[in-house]
Structures are given as structure tokens and as C-alpha cells.
Design a protein around this motif. Structure first.
Motif, PDB file in Angstrom:
ATOM      1  N   ARG A   1      49.992  83.771  88.636  1.00 20.37           N
ATOM      2  CA  ARG A   1      49.143  82.585  88.459  1.00 20.37           C
ATOM      3  C   ARG A   1      48.514  82.580  87.061  1.00 20.37           C
ATOM      4  NH1 ARG A   1      46.199  83.073  92.778  1.00 20.37           N
ATOM      5  NH2 ARG A   1      47.513  81.703  94.010  1.00 20.37           N
ATOM      6  N   GLY A   2      48.685  81.490  86.309  1.00 19.12           N
ATOM      7  CA  GLY A   2      48.091  81.346  84.988  1.00 19.12           C
ATOM      8  C   GLY A   2      48.839  82.038  83.865  1.00 19.12           C
ATOM      9  N   VAL A   3      49.986  82.605  84.152  1.00 22.14           N
ATOM     10  CA  VAL A   3      50.757  83.373  83.163  1.00 22.14           C
ATOM     11  C   VAL A   3      51.838  82.479  82.554  1.00 22.14           C
ATOM     12  CG1 VAL A   3      52.246  85.419  82.900  1.00 22.14           C
ATOM     13  CG2 VAL A   3      50.328  85.479  84.461  1.00 22.14           C
ATOM     14  N   ASP A   4      52.239  82.761  81.321  1.00 22.48           N
ATOM     15  CA  ASP A   4      53.342  82.034  80.697  1.00 22.48           C
ATOM     16  C   ASP A   4      54.609  82.206  81.530  1.00 22.48           C
ATOM     17  OD1 ASP A   4      51.736  81.236  78.634  1.00 22.48           O
ATOM     18  OD2 ASP A   4      52.334  82.865  77.292  1.00 22.48           O
ATOM     19  N   VAL A   5      55.486  81.211  81.470  1.00 21.53           N
ATOM     20  CA  VAL A   5      56.694  81.220  82.294  1.00 21.53           C
ATOM     21  C   VAL A   5      57.586  82.408  81.963  1.00 21.53           C
ATOM     22  CG1 VAL A   5      58.840  79.961  82.717  1.00 21.53           C
ATOM     23  CG2 VAL A   5      56.676  78.768  82.800  1.00 21.53           C
ATOM     24  N   GLU A   6      57.742  82.718  80.684  1.00 22.77           N
ATOM     25  CA  GLU A   6      58.605  83.843  80.296  1.00 22.77           C
ATOM     26  C   GLU A   6      58.090  85.159  80.866  1.00 22.77           C
ATOM     27  OE1 GLU A   6      61.510  83.795  78.683  1.00 22.77           O
ATOM     28  OE2 GLU A   6      61.406  81.606  78.637  1.00 22.77           O
ATOM     29  N   ALA A   7      56.781  85.376  80.754  1.00 22.77           N
ATOM     30  CA  ALA A   7      56.194  86.610  81.285  1.00 22.77           C
ATOM     31  C   ALA A   7      56.288  86.645  82.806  1.00 22.77           C
ATOM     32  CB  ALA A   7      54.734  86.717  80.842  1.00 22.77           C
ATOM     33  N   ALA A   8      56.094  85.507  83.446  1.00 22.28           N
ATOM     34  CA  ALA A   8      56.184  85.448  84.909  1.00 22.28           C
ATOM     35  C   ALA A   8      57.604  85.746  85.386  1.00 22.28           C
ATOM     36  CB  ALA A   8      55.729  84.081  85.403  1.00 22.28           C
TER      37      ALA A   8
ATOM     38  N   THR B   1      61.683  66.919  74.916  1.00 22.07           N
ATOM     39  CA  THR B   1      60.909  68.083  74.506  1.00 22.07           C
ATOM     40  C   THR B   1      61.696  69.362  74.748  1.00 22.07           C
ATOM     41  OG1 THR B   1      58.992  66.861  75.312  1.00 22.07           O
ATOM     42  CG2 THR B   1      58.635  69.141  74.711  1.00 22.07           C
ATOM     43  N   ASP B   2      61.556  70.306  73.819  1.00 23.57           N
ATOM     44  CA  ASP B   2      62.212  71.601  73.956  1.00 23.57           C
ATOM     45  C   ASP B   2      61.340  72.516  74.819  1.00 23.57           C
ATOM     46  OD1 ASP B   2      63.997  73.672  73.598  1.00 23.57           O
ATOM     47  OD2 ASP B   2      63.060  74.340  71.727  1.00 23.57           O
ATOM     48  N   VAL B   3      61.976  73.239  75.735  1.00 24.29           N
ATOM     49  CA  VAL B   3      61.236  74.103  76.664  1.00 24.29           C
ATOM     50  C   VAL B   3      60.590  75.274  75.925  1.00 24.29           C
ATOM     51  CG1 VAL B   3      61.470  75.607  78.678  1.00 24.29           C
ATOM     52  CG2 VAL B   3      62.699  73.457  78.595  1.00 24.29           C
ATOM     53  N   ALA B   4      61.276  75.814  74.935  1.00 21.11           N
ATOM     54  CA  ALA B   4      60.745  76.971  74.205  1.00 21.11           C
ATOM     55  C   ALA B   4      59.490  76.601  73.407  1.00 21.11           C
ATOM     56  CB  ALA B   4      61.808  77.536  73.274  1.00 21.11           C
ATOM     57  N   GLU B   5      59.445  75.398  72.865  1.00 12.61           N
ATOM     58  CA  GLU B   5      58.297  74.965  72.071  1.00 12.61           C
ATOM     59  C   GLU B   5      57.148  74.446  72.931  1.00 12.61           C
ATOM     60  OE1 GLU B   5      59.767  72.055  69.399  1.00 12.61           O
ATOM     61  OE2 GLU B   5      61.026  73.469  68.302  1.00 12.61           O
ATOM     62  N   ALA B   6      57.410  74.163  74.208  1.00 10.77           N
ATOM     63  CA  ALA B   6      56.409  73.531  75.063  1.00 10.77           C
ATOM     64  C   ALA B   6      55.338  74.513  75.528  1.00 10.77           C
ATOM     65  CB  ALA B   6      57.069  72.904  76.271  1.00 10.77           C
ATOM     66  N   ASN B   7      55.592  75.824  75.447  1.00 12.15           N
ATOM     67  CA  ASN B   7      54.613  76.837  75.854  1.00 12.15           C
ATOM     68  C   ASN B   7      54.227  76.638  77.326  1.00 12.15           C
ATOM     69  OD1 ASN B   7      53.037  79.046  75.552  1.00 12.15           O
ATOM     70  ND2 ASN B   7      51.409  78.026  74.409  1.00 12.15           N
ATOM     71  N   LEU B   8      55.239  76.671  78.196  1.00 13.81           N
ATOM     72  CA  LEU B   8      55.019  76.435  79.626  1.00 13.81           C
ATOM     73  C   LEU B   8      54.299  77.609  80.277  1.00 13.81           C
ATOM     74  CD1 LEU B   8      58.410  74.917  80.816  1.00 13.81           C
ATOM     75  CD2 LEU B   8      56.276  73.744  80.391  1.00 13.81           C
ATOM     76  N   TYR B   9      53.473  77.298  81.270  1.00 11.43           N
ATOM     77  CA  TYR B   9      52.790  78.333  82.039  1.00 11.43           C
ATOM     78  C   TYR B   9      52.673  77.896  83.493  1.00 11.43           C
ATOM     79  CZ  TYR B   9      48.417  75.647  82.130  1.00 11.43           C
ATOM     80  OH  TYR B   9      47.456  74.695  82.355  1.00 11.43           O
ATOM     81  N   VAL B  10      52.423  78.852  84.368  1.00 10.69           N
ATOM     82  CA  VAL B  10      52.260  78.573  85.789  1.00 10.69           C
ATOM     83  C   VAL B  10      50.842  78.045  85.973  1.00 10.69           C
ATOM     84  CG1 VAL B  10      52.309  79.523  88.109  1.00 10.69           C
ATOM     85  CG2 VAL B  10      53.881  80.400  86.387  1.00 10.69           C
ATOM     86  N   LYS B  11      50.714  76.753  86.133  1.00  5.01           N
ATOM     87  CA  LYS B  11      49.396  76.126  86.216  1.00  5.01           C
ATOM     88  C   LYS B  11      48.738  76.407  87.565  1.00  5.01           C
ATOM     89  CE  LYS B  11      47.134  71.676  85.641  1.00  5.01           C
ATOM     90  NZ  LYS B  11      47.347  70.258  85.350  1.00  5.01           N
TER      91      LYS B  11
END
Length: 136
Positions: free
Chosen positions: A25-32, A65-75
Motif C-alpha cells: 500500500r502506497g508503494v511505487d508500482v515497480e517496487a511493489a 502517456t508513458d507508464v515509466a514517466e507517469a510514476n505510478l503507485y498503489v494508491k
């Protein structure tokens, strides 16, 4: 713009699934994804697939939008109890013990984080590292 993915009636107890949900929860997608890939707990595999599905749903909603540049995280991620199958186990002296086979529902939201925003975990880690440096 956030995207959602849902996992319904997964046959494990909600308590076991919540251990993994609290971890990402609350972590970046790559780390998750890395946490789930190398986790020894058995519900990590469907949770990893669910996270990839949420990212794919986000990609469909934000086509340019590019996924890598979007800085996605588990909201947001939450686990609810699903249906419970009630079975009987044989017991001594002709009795029967109730066996409850639990299942759960998982709902996961991913969103893009603004560039200047930091997570609470990142702030705590950086504060901990600066305290270690100050102690030396």
C-alpha cells in the motif's frame, strides 16, 4: 487519472491476503512488483497479476502517456471477505467439526504521482538515514 482492478472470490483467507496488501500500500508500482515477485507467501502470485492488470487498465485510460514517466503507485488497496464454503470434518465419536473455507475480494487502485510528491515511506527512510549520518 486512477485505474482500478478487482480480484473476486480468491480462495484464501482475507487475513493472509491483507498481510501482502499492507506491504504494498502506497508503494511505487515497480517496487511493489518486486516485493510480490520475491515474496514466499502463496497469495503473492494472484496479487502480482492484479497489479499488472491495474497498470494495463491505467494504460488504456491514459493512451498518450508513458507508464515509466507517469510514476505510478498503489494508491489504495483493500481486502474484503468473500463467500465462505461451509464443510464438515469427521470428528471422534460420530461428531463433525465445522470447516470454513474462506475466500476474499481484493480491490486495487493505481494512480500517477505528481513529480514533487514523496510517499510517507520514502520520507521516513530518508529521515532515518539522515539520523544515522548525524549520529556518526
Amino acid at each position: 487519472m486512477e485505474a482500478v482492478a478487482r480480484l473476486r472470490n480468491y480462495p484464501t483467507s482475507p487475513r493472509k491476503m491483507r498481510l501482502l496488501a499492507d506491504m504494498i500500500r502506497g508503494v511505487d508500482v515497480e517496487a511493489a512488483l518486486n516485493m510480490l515477485k520475491f515474496s514466499a507467501k502463496h497469495p503473492s502470485v494472484p496479487l502480482e497479476k492484479l497489479l499488472l492488470s491495474a497498470v494495463a487498465n491505467w494504460r488504456v485510460k491514459n493512451e498518450g502517456t508513458d507508464v515509466a514517466e507517469a510514476n505510478l503507485y498503489v494508491k489504495t488497496i483493500f481486502v474484503d471477505g468473500g463467500r465462505t464454503l461451509k464443510r464438515m470434518n469427521p470428528a471422534p465419536q460420530g461428531r463433525a467439526y465445522r470447516l470454513r473455507k474462506r475466500s476474499n475480494h481484493v480491490t486495487l487502485f493505481v494512480d500517477s504521482r505528481p513529480a514533487g510528491e514523496q510517499t510517507h515511506k520514502r520520507v521516513m527512510e530518508s529521515a532515518g538515514s539522515s539520523a544515522k549520518v548525524a549520529a556518526k
